[in-house]
Motif scaffolding. Structure first.
Motif, PDB file in Angstrom:
ATOM      1  N   LYS A   3       0.843  -1.184   0.000  1.00 27.76           N
ATOM      2  CA  LYS A   3       0.000   0.000   0.000  1.00 27.76           C
ATOM      3  C   LYS A   3       0.883   1.239   0.000  1.00 27.76           C
ATOM      4  CE  LYS A   3      -4.251  -1.847   1.823  1.00 27.76           C
ATOM      5  NZ  LYS A   3      -5.281  -1.824   2.876  1.00 27.76           N
ATOM      6  N   GLU A   4       0.420   2.285  -0.671  1.00 25.68           N
ATOM      7  CA  GLU A   4       1.204   3.507  -0.797  1.00 25.68           C
ATOM      8  C   GLU A   4       0.400   4.725  -0.383  1.00 25.68           C
ATOM      9  OE1 GLU A   4       3.056   2.337  -5.033  1.00 25.68           O
ATOM     10  OE2 GLU A   4       3.855   4.200  -4.226  1.00 25.68           O
ATOM     11  N   LYS A   5       1.137   5.698   0.165  1.00 26.10           N
ATOM     12  CA  LYS A   5       0.541   6.983   0.492  1.00 26.10           C
ATOM     13  C   LYS A   5       1.637   8.022   0.412  1.00 26.10           C
ATOM     14  CE  LYS A   5      -1.939   9.405   4.187  1.00 26.10           C
ATOM     15  NZ  LYS A   5      -2.508   9.286   5.556  1.00 26.10           N
ATOM     16  N   GLU A   6       1.562   8.867  -0.563  1.00 26.04           N
ATOM     17  CA  GLU A   6       2.560   9.918  -0.802  1.00 26.04           C
ATOM     18  C   GLU A   6       3.953   9.281  -0.882  1.00 26.04           C
ATOM     19  OE1 GLU A   6       0.029  13.529   1.315  1.00 26.04           O
ATOM     20  OE2 GLU A   6       1.932  12.911   2.174  1.00 26.04           O
ATOM     21  N   ARG A   7       4.869   9.590   0.013  1.00 27.67           N
ATOM     22  CA  ARG A   7       6.244   9.093  -0.061  1.00 27.67           C
ATOM     23  C   ARG A   7       6.425   7.759   0.684  1.00 27.67           C
ATOM     24  NH1 ARG A   7       5.963  14.334   0.528  1.00 27.67           N
ATOM     25  NH2 ARG A   7       5.973  14.253   2.821  1.00 27.67           N
ATOM     26  N   LEU A   8       5.360   7.218   1.215  1.00 26.21           N
ATOM     27  CA  LEU A   8       5.424   5.998   2.001  1.00 26.21           C
ATOM     28  C   LEU A   8       4.839   4.815   1.243  1.00 26.21           C
ATOM     29  CD1 LEU A   8       4.164   7.352   5.447  1.00 26.21           C
ATOM     30  CD2 LEU A   8       6.538   7.035   4.724  1.00 26.21           C
ATOM     31  N   LYS A   9       5.515   3.654   1.349  1.00 30.05           N
ATOM     32  CA  LYS A   9       4.982   2.413   0.829  1.00 30.05           C
ATOM     33  C   LYS A   9       5.221   1.305   1.839  1.00 30.05           C
ATOM     34  CE  LYS A   9       6.792  -0.104  -2.625  1.00 30.05           C
ATOM     35  NZ  LYS A   9       7.121  -0.534  -4.016  1.00 30.05           N
ATOM     36  N   ALA A  10       4.168   0.587   2.179  1.00 28.05           N
ATOM     37  CA  ALA A  10       4.261  -0.508   3.130  1.00 28.05           C
ATOM     38  C   ALA A  10       4.113  -1.827   2.391  1.00 28.05           C
ATOM     39  CB  ALA A  10       3.176  -0.389   4.188  1.00 28.05           C
ATOM     40  N   THR A  11       4.957  -2.796   2.762  1.00 24.14           N
ATOM     41  CA  THR A  11       4.913  -4.128   2.166  1.00 24.14           C
ATOM     42  C   THR A  11       4.861  -5.165   3.278  1.00 24.14           C
ATOM     43  OG1 THR A  11       7.332  -4.311   2.092  1.00 24.14           O
ATOM     44  CG2 THR A  11       6.243  -3.352   0.165  1.00 24.14           C
ATOM     45  N   LEU A  12       4.398  -6.375   2.922  1.00 24.27           N
ATOM     46  CA  LEU A  12       4.212  -7.420   3.925  1.00 24.27           C
ATOM     47  C   LEU A  12       4.681  -8.764   3.393  1.00 24.27           C
ATOM     48  CD1 LEU A  12       2.991  -8.221   6.711  1.00 24.27           C
ATOM     49  CD2 LEU A  12       0.844  -8.681   5.500  1.00 24.27           C
ATOM     50  N   THR A  13       5.463  -9.483   4.235  1.00 24.07           N
ATOM     51  CA  THR A  13       5.800 -10.878   3.979  1.00 24.07           C
ATOM     52  C   THR A  13       5.238 -11.707   5.123  1.00 24.07           C
ATOM     53  OG1 THR A  13       7.882 -10.995   5.211  1.00 24.07           O
ATOM     54  CG2 THR A  13       7.970 -10.074   2.969  1.00 24.07           C
ATOM     55  N   LYS A  14       5.527 -13.002   5.141  1.00 22.70           N
ATOM     56  CA  LYS A  14       4.973 -13.859   6.188  1.00 22.70           C
ATOM     57  C   LYS A  14       5.625 -13.627   7.547  1.00 22.70           C
ATOM     58  CE  LYS A  14       3.191 -17.544   3.273  1.00 22.70           C
ATOM     59  NZ  LYS A  14       3.202 -18.999   2.968  1.00 22.70           N
ATOM     60  N   LYS A  15       6.776 -12.930   7.556  1.00 22.20           N
ATOM     61  CA  LYS A  15       7.483 -12.742   8.817  1.00 22.20           C
ATOM     62  C   LYS A  15       7.729 -11.279   9.172  1.00 22.20           C
ATOM     63  CE  LYS A  15      10.044 -17.109   8.744  1.00 22.20           C
ATOM     64  NZ  LYS A  15      11.400 -17.729   8.804  1.00 22.20           N
ATOM     65  N   GLU A  16       7.604 -10.380   8.179  1.00 17.92           N
ATOM     66  CA  GLU A  16       7.945  -8.996   8.455  1.00 17.92           C
ATOM     67  C   GLU A  16       7.246  -8.041   7.493  1.00 17.92           C
ATOM     68  OE1 GLU A  16      12.212  -8.770   8.147  1.00 17.92           O
ATOM     69  OE2 GLU A  16      12.223  -9.697   6.174  1.00 17.92           O
ATOM     70  N   SER A  17       7.289  -6.780   7.881  1.00 17.83           N
ATOM     71  CA  SER A  17       6.761  -5.720   7.038  1.00 17.83           C
ATOM     72  C   SER A  17       7.813  -4.625   6.947  1.00 17.83           C
ATOM     73  CB  SER A  17       5.472  -5.158   7.646  1.00 17.83           C
ATOM     74  OG  SER A  17       4.995  -4.068   6.885  1.00 17.83           O
ATOM     75  N   PHE A  18       7.826  -3.956   5.808  1.00 17.05           N
ATOM     76  CA  PHE A  18       8.723  -2.833   5.608  1.00 17.05           C
ATOM     77  C   PHE A  18       7.914  -1.583   5.307  1.00 17.05           C
ATOM     78  CE2 PHE A  18      12.800  -4.905   5.631  1.00 17.05           C
ATOM     79  CZ  PHE A  18      12.517  -6.204   5.247  1.00 17.05           C
ATOM     80  N   LEU A  19       8.396  -0.471   5.845  1.00 13.85           N
ATOM     81  CA  LEU A  19       7.846   0.826   5.491  1.00 13.85           C
ATOM     82  C   LEU A  19       8.947   1.568   4.740  1.00 13.85           C
ATOM     83  CD1 LEU A  19       5.373   2.702   5.763  1.00 13.85           C
ATOM     84  CD2 LEU A  19       6.479   3.691   7.780  1.00 13.85           C
ATOM     85  N   HIS A  20       8.753   1.685   3.421  1.00 15.64           N
ATOM     86  CA  HIS A  20       9.742   2.334   2.572  1.00 15.64           C
ATOM     87  C   HIS A  20       9.416   3.816   2.479  1.00 15.64           C
ATOM     88  CE1 HIS A  20      10.963  -1.712   1.276  1.00 15.64           C
ATOM     89  NE2 HIS A  20       9.678  -1.971   1.155  1.00 15.64           N
ATOM     90  N   ILE A  21      10.445   4.630   2.655  1.00 15.73           N
ATOM     91  CA  ILE A  21      10.258   6.078   2.565  1.00 15.73           C
ATOM     92  C   ILE A  21      11.129   6.594   1.421  1.00 15.73           C
ATOM     93  CG2 ILE A  21      10.456   8.257   3.801  1.00 15.73           C
ATOM     94  CD1 ILE A  21      10.168   6.687   6.385  1.00 15.73           C
ATOM     95  N   THR A  22      10.470   7.145   0.414  1.00 15.11           N
ATOM     96  CA  THR A  22      11.159   7.593  -0.794  1.00 15.11           C
ATOM     97  C   THR A  22      11.273   9.117  -0.789  1.00 15.11           C
ATOM     98  OG1 THR A  22      10.277   5.714  -2.017  1.00 15.11           O
ATOM     99  CG2 THR A  22      11.123   7.567  -3.313  1.00 15.11           C
ATOM    100  N   ALA A  23      12.513   9.597  -0.975  1.00 13.47           N
ATOM    101  CA  ALA A  23      12.785  11.039  -1.032  1.00 13.47           C
ATOM    102  C   ALA A  23      12.090  11.778   0.100  1.00 13.47           C
ATOM    103  CB  ALA A  23      12.393  11.596  -2.392  1.00 13.47           C
ATOM    104  N   PRO A  24      12.391  11.419   1.355  1.00 12.09           N
ATOM    105  CA  PRO A  24      11.671  12.015   2.478  1.00 12.09           C
ATOM    106  C   PRO A  24      11.919  13.510   2.641  1.00 12.09           C
ATOM    107  CG  PRO A  24      13.559  10.795   3.287  1.00 12.09           C
ATOM    108  CD  PRO A  24      13.438  10.491   1.822  1.00 12.09           C
ATOM    109  N   LYS A  25      10.933  14.162   3.279  1.00 10.48           N
ATOM    110  CA  LYS A  25      11.019  15.579   3.590  1.00 10.48           C
ATOM    111  C   LYS A  25      11.042  15.744   5.118  1.00 10.48           C
ATOM    112  CE  LYS A  25       8.513  16.997  -0.562  1.00 10.48           C
ATOM    113  NZ  LYS A  25       7.378  17.772  -1.108  1.00 10.48           N
TER     114      LYS A  25
END
Lengths: 113, 115
Positions: free
Chosen positions: A57-79
């Motif tokens: 799922k994405e919202k502005e500069r944030l994208k969250a991903t999910l695997t069976k053991k973990e999740s990542f919150l990716h931050i692209t070009a943060p302000k």
């Protein structure tokens, strides 16, 4: 026992420098994984819910991903306004589990201009 | 829209004193929660309620009590305050269960110090 561990505890980035926050979890039947943002002196604010491995799922500069053991919150070009504490939480399955969230300790993100 | 309202925002108690943290929501949510947040730690669940008249213990209930006589209000009672109860307390609510109903709405918190 359901557990959530977030890493790193704190992260300092320069404006525009992309990175990722990690949320590792052990839960008896994942019903949902949640990301919240918390600004100093305020209550957490909802960002995303993820339900199954492979979901994104994405919202502005944030994208969250999910695997069976973990999740990542990716931050692209943060302000600088992205500076906050980011909390991860899991909701277990079953009648009891579905009623409450278990939170990680959070990652304190600072974006320097 | 008021959402979830917590009072007071700040409070200092002496050891052994009692107080009630107030929480009210105007969204007609069935589920309500009390969490505490200590520095560098995540949110720990104290008590929760799935509807008026129904409450249950969370992860750290010792030293606290709750009641839920109406859908709107969910007060948290500290009977004999101890230094270990120094924390920031958050109340939260959500409509219920199901994919669109599980997002928590939080109040702005009560910062409590027990000295």
């Amino acid at each position: 026992e359901d557990q959530v561990t977030q890493s790193p505890e704190a992260l300092r980035l320069q404006e525009g420098e992309s990175s990722s926050l990690n949320c590792s979890y052990t839960v008896s039947g994942l019903r949902g994984l949640f990301w919240y943002r918390q600004d100093p002196g305020k209550g957490p604010e909802f960002l995303f819910t993820l339900y199954s491995a492979g979901e994104e799922k994405e919202k502005e500069r944030l994208k969250a991903t999910l695997t069976k053991k973990e999740s990542f919150l990716h931050i692209t070009a943060p302000k600088p306004e992205d500076s906050a504490t980011y909390l991860c939480a899991v909701q277990a399955g079953g009648i009891q589990g579905a009623q409450k969230l278990v939170f990680g300790q959070g990652t304190r993100l600072t974006i320097n201009p | 829209n008021a959402g979830v309202t917590q009072t007071p925002k700040f409070r200092i108690l002496k050891i052994g004193q009692s107080m009630t943290l107030q929480c009210a929501q105007d969204m007609n949510h069935n589920y309500m929660y009390w969490y505490r947040q200590d520095p560098g730690m995540g949110l720990k669940l104290i008590y929760y309620s799935v509807g008026a008249g129904i409450t249950d213990k969370g992860e750290v209930p010792n030293g606290y009590n709750v009641s839920r006589s109406t859908t709107e209000d969910f007060p948290l009672r500290l009977e004999l305050a101890a230094p270990s109860q120094t924390s920031v307390y958050f109340c939260a609510s959500r409509p219920g269960t199901g994919a669109t109903n599980e997002k928590l709405f939080f109040g702005s918190g009560t910062q409590l110090s027990v000295l």
